[in-house]
Design an enzyme around this catalytic site. Structure first.
Site, PDB file in Angstrom:
ATOM      1  N   ARG A 102     108.263 -27.388  50.618  1.00  0.00           N
ATOM      2  CA  ARG A 102     108.926 -26.621  51.670  1.00  0.00           C
ATOM      3  C   ARG A 102     108.029 -25.520  52.235  1.00  0.00           C
ATOM      4  O   ARG A 102     108.427 -24.820  53.168  1.00  0.00           O
ATOM      5  CB  ARG A 102     110.225 -26.007  51.129  1.00  0.00           C
ATOM      6  CG  ARG A 102     111.289 -27.039  50.821  1.00  0.00           C
ATOM      7  CD  ARG A 102     112.520 -26.416  50.235  1.00  0.00           C
ATOM      8  NE  ARG A 102     113.586 -27.409  50.068  1.00  0.00           N
ATOM      9  CZ  ARG A 102     114.728 -27.193  49.430  1.00  0.00           C
ATOM     10  NH1 ARG A 102     114.943 -25.997  48.877  1.00  0.00           N
ATOM     11  NH2 ARG A 102     115.635 -28.136  49.325  1.00  0.00           N
ATOM     12  N   GLU A 135     108.582 -36.721  49.684  1.00  0.00           N
ATOM     13  CA  GLU A 135     109.763 -37.521  50.003  1.00  0.00           C
ATOM     14  C   GLU A 135     109.747 -38.861  49.267  1.00  0.00           C
ATOM     15  O   GLU A 135     110.788 -39.332  48.797  1.00  0.00           O
ATOM     16  CB  GLU A 135     109.867 -37.757  51.518  1.00  0.00           C
ATOM     17  CG  GLU A 135     110.236 -36.525  52.323  1.00  0.00           C
ATOM     18  CD  GLU A 135     111.630 -35.997  51.998  1.00  0.00           C
ATOM     19  OE1 GLU A 135     112.452 -36.737  51.418  1.00  0.00           O
ATOM     20  OE2 GLU A 135     111.908 -34.832  52.326  1.00  0.00           O
ATOM     21  N   TYR A 152     116.013 -42.757  56.084  1.00  0.00           N
ATOM     22  CA  TYR A 152     116.110 -41.384  55.581  1.00  0.00           C
ATOM     23  C   TYR A 152     114.743 -40.714  55.527  1.00  0.00           C
ATOM     24  O   TYR A 152     114.552 -39.592  56.003  1.00  0.00           O
ATOM     25  CB  TYR A 152     116.751 -41.373  54.186  1.00  0.00           C
ATOM     26  CG  TYR A 152     116.513 -40.075  53.479  1.00  0.00           C
ATOM     27  CD1 TYR A 152     117.281 -38.957  53.778  1.00  0.00           C
ATOM     28  CD2 TYR A 152     115.471 -39.934  52.555  1.00  0.00           C
ATOM     29  CE1 TYR A 152     117.032 -37.730  53.170  1.00  0.00           C
ATOM     30  CE2 TYR A 152     115.216 -38.724  51.947  1.00  0.00           C
ATOM     31  CZ  TYR A 152     116.003 -37.629  52.253  1.00  0.00           C
ATOM     32  OH  TYR A 152     115.738 -36.420  51.661  1.00  0.00           O
ATOM     33  N   ASP A 163     121.109 -38.660  53.168  1.00  0.00           N
ATOM     34  CA  ASP A 163     121.058 -39.172  51.793  1.00  0.00           C
ATOM     35  C   ASP A 163     122.421 -38.965  51.152  1.00  0.00           C
ATOM     36  O   ASP A 163     123.396 -38.596  51.814  1.00  0.00           O
ATOM     37  CB  ASP A 163     119.936 -38.491  51.010  1.00  0.00           C
ATOM     38  CG  ASP A 163     120.217 -37.012  50.743  1.00  0.00           C
ATOM     39  OD1 ASP A 163     121.180 -36.450  51.321  1.00  0.00           O
ATOM     40  OD2 ASP A 163     119.473 -36.414  49.943  1.00  0.00           O
ATOM     41  N   CYS A 221     130.323 -21.531  48.622  1.00  0.00           N
ATOM     42  CA  CYS A 221     129.913 -22.299  49.799  1.00  0.00           C
ATOM     43  C   CYS A 221     129.929 -21.442  51.059  1.00  0.00           C
ATOM     44  O   CYS A 221     130.952 -20.805  51.370  1.00  0.00           O
ATOM     45  CB  CYS A 221     130.836 -23.508  49.982  1.00  0.00           C
ATOM     46  SG  CYS A 221     130.366 -24.537  51.392  1.00  0.00           S
TER      47      CYS A 221
END
Length: 347
Positions: free
Chosen positions: A24, A36, A117, A135, A202
């Protein structure tokens, strides 16, 4: 609730709470692509060490393209799904020949081992393309947010979710690069699988229809998997003058081209195992250990009986007698047998 309200609170949460992962911190398509591929069906914690070692050995796509196959497989040893490593090198050679990575979803899809993906994930993170990477984490988040009871194993469900996400993609380039990751991060750390979602943590709980209607814990809906086929095998750790027998698996099929300990179908008792050894032109001299192990692949389960024994003779031409496993990539399917082989070689 409409998903159009999702990006601002989700992106703000991600920027404040996202795990600090090495892939990242880069826009390099090579490093993002390697991550990935490694992360396909593999946990983040398992990938971290492999990722660092892999990039140290192959810092550029050209280095990977020109790497020896045995060195590549040895670095991949234990990570599983070895076709990923072979496809990585095939794709690396294409990229090196072309002088760089394709920078579109369609172009990335042409690389071996890259599906919908993965192409979308690389296109967005490396090239700021507005492509939705869907995903299991994203399917779970979206079906809970929208109270969608469609079967997530059905191709049409993934296609519909992908269209929904693409429609709400942010416009700013920095946000485009992290939007897919923010959805996946929410699914991995808050809207989790195999247990109740952590709704109180959340950032978009007020937008969630599944939470409002009390259905979140029952989502997503997924049709039950077919039962795995079980295969019984007898594996032999054949020792001769401080060396152990290995052979290469066929060039195609399961665990293609990797090293294995000689084995036969069925669970054999000791007399039957001795006959199998003799059929290879070897003579049992001393039985040392017997152990059992199993390994679960996606569609098949191996149940193994493993014998360790001293032998005399040359064995078939496809046997290699190794005094160490350091340079031979033995897949994790044989992990328990490998531990026993390494112990026996040390002795």
């Amino acid at each position: 609730m409409t998903l159009s309200q999702l990006p601002p609170p989700l992106l703000a949460w991600y920027q404040a709470n996202a795990r600090d992962l090495p892939w990242r911190r880069t826009r390099d398509p090579y490093r993002i692509w390697v991550s990935e591929i490694m992360l396909q069906q593999t946990r983040v914690a398992a990938v971290l060490g492999y990722y660092a070692r892999f990039l140290e050995a192959f810092p550029t796509v050209e280095a990977l393209a020109s790497a020896r196959s045995d060195r590549l497989m040895k670095l991949w040893e234990g990570l599983g799904y070895y076709s990923r490593a072979r496809n990585l090198q095939r794709a690396a050679r294409l990229v090196a020949d072309r002088g760089g990575f394709p920078d579109t979803y369609a172009g990335l899809l042409e690389l071996p081992g890259v599906g919908d993906y993965t192409a979308a994930a690389i296109a967005s993170a490396a090239f700021a393309r507005r492509e939705a990477a869907v995903d299991g984490n994203v399917l779970r988040v979206v079906t809970r947010l929208t109270d969608d009871h469609s079967d997530i194993a059905a191709p049409q469900t993934k296609k519909a979710v992908r269209a929904q996400i693409r429609d709400i993609f942010p416009e700013a380039e920095p946000d485009v690069r992290i939007f897919n990751q923010s959805l996946m991060e929410l699914g991995a750390t808050v809207c989790v699988p195999n247990g109740p979602p952590k709704c109180l943590l959340c950032p978009v709980r007020e937008l969630c229809l599944g939470r409002a209607r009390g259905t979140a814990e029952s989502l997503p809906v997924k049709a039950p998997k077919k039962s795995r086929r079980v295969e019984e095998k007898t594996v032999f750790l054949l020792l001769r003058e401080g060396r152990v027998a290995l052979r290469k698996r066929p060039a195609s099929g399961l665990l293609a081209g990797l090293w294995e300990f000689p084995n036969v179908e069925d669970a054999l008792d000791e007399p039957a195992a001795a006959e199998a050894v003799r059929a290879w032109g070897l003579e049992p001299r001393g039985w040392k250990h017997r152990l059992t192990a199993k390994h679960i692949f996606t569609h098949v389960e191996w149940r193994m009986t493993c014998y360790t024994l001293e032998v005399a003779g040359e064995g078939p031409p496809d046997f290699t007698w190794a005094d160490s496993l350091e340079h031979h990539a033995v897949p994790s399917a044989f992990a328990r047998c490998r531990e026993e082989a390494e112990r026996a070689l040390r002795e």
